[in-house]
Design a protein around this motif. Structure first.
Motif, mmCIF file in Angstrom:
data_model
loop_
_atom_site.group_PDB
_atom_site.id
_atom_site.type_symbol
_atom_site.label_atom_id
_atom_site.label_comp_id
_atom_site.label_asym_id
_atom_site.label_seq_id
_atom_site.Cartn_x
_atom_site.Cartn_y
_atom_site.Cartn_z
ATOM 1 N N GLY A 34 40.932 34.049 35.671
ATOM 2 C CA GLY A 34 40.956 34.674 34.355
ATOM 3 C C GLY A 34 41.790 33.965 33.314
ATOM 4 O O GLY A 34 42.027 34.512 32.229
ATOM 5 N N SER A 77 36.749 31.391 31.567
ATOM 6 C CA SER A 77 36.978 32.654 32.266
ATOM 7 C C SER A 77 36.499 33.855 31.467
ATOM 8 O O SER A 77 36.386 33.813 30.229
ATOM 9 N N ASP A 78 36.238 34.945 32.205
ATOM 10 C CA ASP A 78 35.945 36.240 31.590
ATOM 11 C C ASP A 78 37.273 36.889 31.223
ATOM 12 O O ASP A 78 37.957 37.475 32.058
ATOM 13 N N THR A 79 37.657 36.762 29.970
ATOM 14 C CA THR A 79 38.966 37.253 29.530
ATOM 15 C C THR A 79 38.942 38.725 29.113
ATOM 16 O O THR A 79 39.970 39.274 28.736
ATOM 17 N N SER A 133 38.753 38.403 42.913
ATOM 18 C CA SER A 133 39.344 37.885 41.678
ATOM 19 C C SER A 133 39.044 36.395 41.522
ATOM 20 O O SER A 133 38.661 35.934 40.443
ATOM 21 N N VAL A 176 38.208 36.578 37.415
ATOM 22 C CA VAL A 176 38.805 37.653 36.624
ATOM 23 C C VAL A 176 40.195 37.931 37.181
ATOM 24 O O VAL A 176 40.424 37.804 38.390
ATOM 25 N N TYR A 187 41.916 44.954 27.802
ATOM 26 C CA TYR A 187 40.707 44.614 28.555
ATOM 27 C C TYR A 187 39.598 45.616 28.252
ATOM 28 O O TYR A 187 39.805 46.830 28.271
#
Length: 388
Positions: free
Chosen positions: A67, A72-74, A103, A108, A161
């Motif tokens: 993450g 990355s999927d922030t 993870s 993530v 998030y």
């Protein structure tokens, strides 16, 4: 694989494994590090010296934390929360390790609520909070596992998030990674070494504020002052609630080729087929169990070869952490591949460089017992299904 039995005659005095450095060490710093063997409860691991250990851990930690990269999927975070667990300690440890794997697989970050089941399970045995340094402990834990410790929902919301992934513990237990076996073994081996880097020694408190036990208590209770030099085997007998245990082992048997009942019955012949060729019938054999099938212990006690060497952990000293450490630091470990407790012990031993793990046994054409599946089978999802 068959490795040499370790020479336990020149072991240094007890010390906790050095904490993994937060930043890479320069060559000169590595050269100056301790050259004595890495130890747990005064007994050597098979990872070499402190210098070797830090080089191994630094190499494995060069990758970025999940993450945090440009791809990355922030906006998402995987969250461990609540106190409900699926199964006993062995299952819970798998659930935590699978959360780390999820993870990493999905890139993530992993958030862990400070009062969650994960903290309650882990801190009883590793990384106890020392007096008046909770903030330092949080920083150390986050760096060690590339996670974020959260105090409450308010702190979680403040991070912004948009997608909070909330998985039940059972879903974590059955999570199946798509990464290769070698990659999975390497990553999980690193996580296990990180845990054992900070095993509890009776100082500090756990996640609910209770004083922690000493992970060396099992070894101390059986061997006392001889714990550094004792040569011994451990048998872990786990009946797994009767018929469900036979069903679990049959499932593992179909995929691995191991005997469908041998690791549950633990007959004297089964045990001696392992210990006799190694010369280990001349040394103590420690028996740890869930206590559900007394017949296994009685048969071993009545055997003329095994009985005189059999040792039990005193009731007042027997607890999960002490039993785990006693087994991990043995010269030979005999366990049940259908038990997640045995599985965690075997995985930790492999992460520490130990051979002589006997879980997958079957009879050959002559009726003798033999190892049918290699050490890495305990990490293989095609064999272990959810228990890998």
């Amino acid at each position: 694989s068959i490795c040499k039995l370790h020479n336990l005659s020149t072991i240094p005095t007890q010390r906790t494994l050095d904490l993994i450095p937060d930043t890479p060490l320069e060559d000169e710093e590595i050269q100056d590090q301790d050259l004595t063997p890495q130890t747990i409860c005064s007994r050597p691991t098979d990872l070499g010296t402190a210098r070797d250990f830090n080089l191994l851990q630094q190499y494995s930690k060069r990758a970025k934390c999940p993450g945090t990269g440009p791809e990355s999927d922030t906006k998402s975070i995987l969250l461990i929360e609540g106190t409900k667990t699926f199964g006993r300690t062995g299952n819970n440890l798998i659930e935590f390790l699978h959360a780390l794997q999820y993870s990493r697989d999905h890139d993530v970050p992993l958030g862990i609520m400070s009062g969650s089941w994960a903290m309650r399970v882990l801190l009883k045995m590793w990384m106890a909070i020392q007096e008046n340094n909770e903030e330092q402990w949080i920083d150390r834990f986050e760096r060690a596992f590339c996670v974020k410790i959260l105090k409450d929902e308010e702190e979680l919301e403040s991070l912004g998030y948009e997608n909070v992934i909330r998985m039940e513990t059972r879903d974590l237990f059955v999570y199946k990674t798509q990464t290769s076996l070698n990659d999975y073994l390497g990553f999980q081996g690193d996580n296990l070494r990180t845990l054992w880097n900070e095993y509890n020694t009776g100082e500090g408190r756990d996640g609910v504020g209770k004083e922690v036990n000493d992970m060396c208590s099992g070894i101390d209770s059986v061997f006392g002052n001889d714990r550094e030099t004792a040569i011994y085997s451990v048998i872990h007998s786990r009946s797994l609630e009767g018929e469900p245990g036979f069903k679990l082992l049959r499932n593992v048997s179909r995929k691995s080729g191991c005997d469908p009942v041998g690791a549950l019955e633990m007959t004297p012949g089964y045990i001696k087929s392992i210990l006799s060729p190694l010369g280990m019938l001349n040394y103590p054999i420690v028996f740890i169990t869930d206590g559900q099938n007394s017949e296994v212990l009685e048969r071993l006690q009545n055997d003329p070869d095994i009985g005189p060497q059999l040792r039990l952990v005193p009731e007042e000293a027997s607890w999960v952490g002490g039993d785990i450490t006693l087994a991990i630091m043995s010269n030979v470990f005999i366990g049940n591949p259908a038990s997640t407790f045995s599985g965690f012990i075997a995985k930790s031993r492999l992460a520490m460089g130990f051979g002589h793990n006997y879980l997958f046994r079957a009879k050959n054409d002559q009726g003798g017992w033999m190892t049918i599946c290699g050490d890495d089978c305990i990490f293989d999802r095609s064999i272990m299904v959810s228990m890998y």
